[in-house]
Design a protein around this motif. Structure first.
Motif, PDB file in Angstrom:
ATOM      1  N   VAL A 182       0.907  -1.087  -0.188  1.00 22.68           N
ATOM      2  CA  VAL A 182      -0.058  -0.175   0.089  1.00 22.68           C
ATOM      3  C   VAL A 182       0.931   1.270   0.185  1.00 22.68           C
ATOM      4  O   VAL A 182       0.584   2.224  -0.496  1.00 22.68           O
ATOM      5  N   LEU A 183       1.916   1.162   0.788  1.00 18.83           N
ATOM      6  CA  LEU A 183       3.176   2.272   0.720  1.00 18.83           C
ATOM      7  C   LEU A 183       3.827   2.418  -0.445  1.00 18.83           C
ATOM      8  O   LEU A 183       4.618   3.546  -0.591  1.00 18.83           O
ATOM      9  N   GLY A 184       3.661   1.536  -1.449  1.00 19.01           N
ATOM     10  CA  GLY A 184       4.393   1.542  -2.618  1.00 19.01           C
ATOM     11  C   GLY A 184       5.793   0.862  -2.720  1.00 19.01           C
ATOM     12  O   GLY A 184       6.342   1.221  -3.635  1.00 19.01           O
ATOM     13  N   PHE A 185       6.034   0.210  -1.862  1.00 16.74           N
ATOM     14  CA  PHE A 185       7.240  -0.513  -1.848  1.00 16.74           C
ATOM     15  C   PHE A 185       7.271  -1.652  -2.870  1.00 16.74           C
ATOM     16  O   PHE A 185       6.159  -2.270  -2.872  1.00 16.74           O
ATOM     17  N   THR A 186       8.524  -1.876  -3.376  1.00 17.80           N
ATOM     18  CA  THR A 186       8.454  -3.229  -4.420  1.00 17.80           C
ATOM     19  C   THR A 186       8.693  -4.372  -3.370  1.00 17.80           C
ATOM     20  O   THR A 186       8.902  -4.235  -2.355  1.00 17.80           O
ATOM     21  N   LYS A 187       8.709  -5.359  -4.107  1.00 15.30           N
ATOM     22  CA  LYS A 187       8.841  -6.735  -3.272  1.00 15.30           C
ATOM     23  C   LYS A 187      10.394  -6.743  -2.850  1.00 15.30           C
ATOM     24  O   LYS A 187      10.467  -7.180  -1.563  1.00 15.30           O
ATOM     25  N   CYS A 188      11.330  -6.296  -3.634  1.00 17.94           N
ATOM     26  CA  CYS A 188      12.647  -6.308  -3.292  1.00 17.94           C
ATOM     27  C   CYS A 188      12.906  -5.312  -2.162  1.00 17.94           C
ATOM     28  O   CYS A 188      13.353  -5.677  -0.955  1.00 17.94           O
ATOM     29  N   GLN A 189      12.291  -4.080  -2.194  1.00 16.52           N
ATOM     30  CA  GLN A 189      12.182  -3.140  -0.998  1.00 16.52           C
ATOM     31  C   GLN A 189      11.791  -3.603   0.312  1.00 16.52           C
ATOM     32  O   GLN A 189      12.136  -3.438   1.247  1.00 16.52           O
ATOM     33  N   THR A 190      10.602  -4.236   0.248  1.00 19.37           N
ATOM     34  CA  THR A 190       9.578  -4.787   1.328  1.00 19.37           C
ATOM     35  C   THR A 190      10.713  -5.830   1.943  1.00 19.37           C
ATOM     36  O   THR A 190      10.743  -5.551   3.159  1.00 19.37           O
ATOM     37  N   PHE A 191      11.349  -6.461   1.239  1.00 18.16           N
ATOM     38  CA  PHE A 191      11.996  -7.728   1.998  1.00 18.16           C
ATOM     39  C   PHE A 191      13.297  -7.104   2.767  1.00 18.16           C
ATOM     40  O   PHE A 191      13.492  -7.534   3.783  1.00 18.16           O
ATOM     41  N   PHE A 192      13.850  -6.380   2.187  1.00 17.87           N
ATOM     42  CA  PHE A 192      15.187  -5.916   2.509  1.00 17.87           C
ATOM     43  C   PHE A 192      15.184  -4.841   3.598  1.00 17.87           C
ATOM     44  O   PHE A 192      15.954  -4.922   4.475  1.00 17.87           O
ATOM     45  N   ARG A 193      13.988  -4.182   3.264  1.00 20.47           N
ATOM     46  CA  ARG A 193      14.019  -2.852   4.482  1.00 20.47           C
ATOM     47  C   ARG A 193      12.982  -3.404   5.496  1.00 20.47           C
ATOM     48  O   ARG A 193      13.057  -2.505   6.625  1.00 20.47           O
ATOM     49  N   ILE A 194      12.022  -4.189   5.159  1.00 27.86           N
ATOM     50  CA  ILE A 194      10.954  -4.326   6.477  1.00 27.86           C
ATOM     51  C   ILE A 194      11.029  -5.571   7.010  1.00 27.86           C
ATOM     52  O   ILE A 194      11.195  -5.832   8.126  1.00 27.86           O
ATOM     53  N   VAL A 195      11.193  -6.767   6.077  1.00 24.84           N
ATOM     54  CA  VAL A 195      11.244  -8.149   6.474  1.00 24.84           C
ATOM     55  C   VAL A 195      12.500  -8.710   6.880  1.00 24.84           C
ATOM     56  O   VAL A 195      12.702  -9.177   8.198  1.00 24.84           O
ATOM     57  N   LEU A 196      13.403  -8.356   6.352  1.00 25.80           N
ATOM     58  CA  LEU A 196      15.024  -8.879   6.867  1.00 25.80           C
ATOM     59  C   LEU A 196      15.374  -8.360   7.977  1.00 25.80           C
ATOM     60  O   LEU A 196      15.903  -9.319   8.755  1.00 25.80           O
ATOM     61  N   PRO A 197      15.136  -7.145   8.403  1.00 28.70           N
ATOM     62  CA  PRO A 197      15.794  -7.010   9.535  1.00 28.70           C
ATOM     63  C   PRO A 197      14.943  -7.869  10.651  1.00 28.70           C
ATOM     64  O   PRO A 197      15.655  -7.996  11.863  1.00 28.70           O
ATOM     65  N   GLN A 198      13.461  -7.674  10.663  1.00 27.09           N
ATOM     66  CA  GLN A 198      12.978  -8.538  11.670  1.00 27.09           C
ATOM     67  C   GLN A 198      13.076 -10.047  11.675  1.00 27.09           C
ATOM     68  O   GLN A 198      13.303 -10.642  12.795  1.00 27.09           O
ATOM     69  N   VAL A 199      13.605 -10.721  10.356  1.00 29.20           N
ATOM     70  CA  VAL A 199      14.023 -11.942  10.340  1.00 29.20           C
ATOM     71  C   VAL A 199      15.191 -12.153  10.940  1.00 29.20           C
ATOM     72  O   VAL A 199      15.279 -13.189  11.834  1.00 29.20           O
ATOM     73  N   ILE A 200      16.104 -11.331  10.809  1.00 28.08           N
ATOM     74  CA  ILE A 200      17.803 -11.535  11.476  1.00 28.08           C
ATOM     75  C   ILE A 200      17.351 -11.446  12.966  1.00 28.08           C
ATOM     76  O   ILE A 200      17.876 -12.177  13.786  1.00 28.08           O
ATOM     77  N   LYS A 201      16.546 -10.518  13.734  1.00 29.22           N
ATOM     78  CA  LYS A 201      16.357 -10.456  15.059  1.00 29.22           C
ATOM     79  C   LYS A 201      15.694 -12.004  15.328  1.00 29.22           C
ATOM     80  O   LYS A 201      16.136 -12.453  16.680  1.00 29.22           O
TER      81      LYS A 201
END
Length: 232
Positions: free
Chosen positions: A139-158
């Motif tokens: 909804v915020l206009g992020f691409t799939k790549c941006q979503t993964f690396f900016r939103i998902v990946l930091p949480q996954v690492i934690k």
């Protein structure tokens, strides 16, 4: 006068003890360097490879998912020592003459094995992220790549840090299996010295080396977890 030891005799005894420890520790330090090389190369190569396997494992296409699932089953379902022997000896039977060193075989076997374990850890972390976050990013206009690396990946690492730390600690200890195909790592060096001296002291010293290395790994991961505490 009985029981008297001259200063020269004491000095000679101290020198002999010092030389004995030096003779024991130098080969073990060389073996430690080999163990650390296996350790770092395994992490460097297996972690990115594991991410590819994790995506393949989560693929909706059976053609991609099927072989990856079979690979993960084989790697996680058979002993690492057996995989080491297969990786080292199989190419010689298939291609007869292969420029293949023992150290290379160890690294390849370890990378393939640990990539399978890290892949499942990654998959569990990625699938634990709520779907709502992907939808909000869209909804915020992020691409799939941006979503993964900016939103998902930091949480996954934690989320995967504790499980990853366990695997990394296991990797430190598993480097001892390199001796199976004749690689002179830390434990093999300790065994050789122990056999020459008819003493178990080198084995206990090797245990201290492994303990120190794993303590350092634990400290690093503990600091990483504290640094990522802001991801709640």
């Amino acid at each position: 006068m009985t029981g008297y030891t001259s200063p020269a005799g004491c000095l000679a005894a101290q020198t002999a003890v010092s030389d004995g420890w030096r003779e024991m520790l130098l080969p073990m330090l060389e073996g430690t360097c080999v163990s650390l090389a296996v350790f770092f190369l395994t992490l460097l190569l297996s972690m990115p490879l594991a991410l590819l396997f994790a995506f393949g494992r989560m693929s909706k296409h059976a053609v991609v998912r099927g072989p990856i699932c079979l690979y993960l089953l084989v790697m996680r379902g058979t002993p690492l020592i057996l995989q080491l022997l297969f990786v080292y000896f199989a190419p010689a039977y298939i291609w007869k003459s292969v420029p293949y060193t023992r150290f290379s075989a160890v690294v390849i076997a370890f990378v393939l094995n640990y990539a399978a374990y890290f892949a499942e850890i990654y998959r569990g972390g990625i699938e634990s992220i709520p779907r709502g976050q992907y939808e909000a990013a869209k909804v915020l206009g992020f691409t799939k790549c941006q979503t993964f690396f900016r939103i998902v990946l930091p949480q996954v690492i934690k989320r995967i840090l504790p499980a990853t730390a366990n695997e990394v600690i296991t990797l430190v200890k598993d480097t001892a299996l390199a001796q199976t195909i004749g690689v002179a790592e830390l434990f093999r060096a300790a065994q050789n010295i122990s056999a020459r001296r008819f003493s178990v002291v080198p084995l206990f010293v090797a245990g201290i080396f492994y303990l120190v290395m794993n303590w350092m790994v634990s400290v690093i991961f503990s600091k990483a977890e504290k640094k990522l505490d802001y991801y709640k």
